[in-house]
Design a protein around this motif. Sequence first.
Motif, short mmCIF file in Angstrom:
data_model
loop_
_atom_site.label_atom_id
_atom_site.label_comp_id
_atom_site.label_asym_id
_atom_site.label_seq_id
_atom_site.Cartn_x
_atom_site.Cartn_y
_atom_site.Cartn_z
N TYR A 1 0.77 -1.17 -0.10
CA TYR A 1 0.16 0.15 0.12
C TYR A 1 0.98 1.30 -0.07
O TYR A 1 0.61 2.10 -0.72
N GLU A 2 1.91 1.34 0.88
CA GLU A 2 2.79 2.45 0.80
C GLU A 2 3.40 2.63 -0.31
O GLU A 2 3.65 3.89 -0.90
N ALA B 1 1.28 6.90 -6.52
CA ALA B 1 0.30 7.88 -6.68
C ALA B 1 0.60 9.31 -6.48
O ALA B 1 0.31 10.40 -7.01
N GLU B 2 1.39 9.50 -5.31
CA GLU B 2 1.82 10.88 -4.82
C GLU B 2 2.72 11.52 -5.88
O GLU B 2 2.71 12.73 -5.84
N ARG B 3 3.84 10.50 -6.57
CA ARG B 3 4.64 11.05 -7.43
C ARG B 3 3.89 11.55 -8.82
O ARG B 3 4.23 12.60 -9.51
N GLN B 4 3.07 10.93 -9.22
CA GLN B 4 2.17 11.10 -10.31
C GLN B 4 1.19 12.06 -10.31
O GLN B 4 0.81 12.72 -11.30
N GLU C 1 -6.77 7.66 -5.03
CA GLU C 1 -5.84 6.73 -4.60
C GLU C 1 -5.02 7.10 -3.65
O GLU C 1 -4.59 6.09 -2.57
N VAL C 2 -4.37 8.24 -3.58
CA VAL C 2 -3.56 9.07 -2.40
C VAL C 2 -4.32 8.74 -1.10
O VAL C 2 -3.69 8.06 0.04
N ALA C 3 -5.76 9.07 -0.84
CA ALA C 3 -6.49 8.88 0.31
C ALA C 3 -6.57 7.57 0.67
O ALA C 3 -6.44 7.13 1.79
N GLY D 1 -2.10 2.72 6.75
CA GLY D 1 -2.42 2.74 8.28
C GLY D 1 -2.87 1.83 8.94
O GLY D 1 -2.70 1.28 10.08
N LYS D 2 -4.06 1.20 8.22
CA LYS D 2 -4.84 0.13 8.92
C LYS D 2 -3.90 -1.06 9.05
O LYS D 2 -3.98 -1.64 9.96
#
Length: 177
Positions: free
Chosen positions: A81-82, A88-91, A135-137, A144-145
């Motif tokens: 997931y990370e 996704a954060e990079r894109q 996707e980021v959220a 986290g889960k």
Amino acid sequence: MTLTAHRQFVWASPLTSANEQPPSAKTAASLTSVLRACADSGAQREDLPVILGLSRKRDTPVLLRFLTWSVGSSRNEAARYEATLRSAERQRPAAVADWWAAARWFTARPHVVVLLMLADVPGSLARRVGVLEWEVAYFRDQAGKERERVRRFAAEVVSLRAQRHGRRACAGAERDA
């Protein structure tokens, strides 16, 4: 069921049928009284501590293996997931920049194709930005889960090992006495 010195606490999840419907009030009352009677009967057994001790002795190694596997599995899921989150954060910034570039093109030379790129339709830049935001959220929440599951499983493993070592120490002391 949890037993304390002089008080018995019973917790049961809400009763539901196979199709997830609650039972009638009369059925629920009957089932609840039967379950309470079973719990009371079990609590009255003189050999209950022996039964529970033997059950723990038999089940603890299997539970430890399962929880140890669960820790590794959840760590792997959290890492997956990370990694997806980082991707996704990079894109995302590039997708937003592409959308703004298309918006500038549209204001300079309006065209229906550029308008479709800006609209929230499948395959458009706007849709891509929206999907990346989701996707980021989502992957942040899922990671986290999974990290929380790792923490809980690892704490349970530590607790079970400590209990097992404590029982061994008590058994050794009883033999020595």
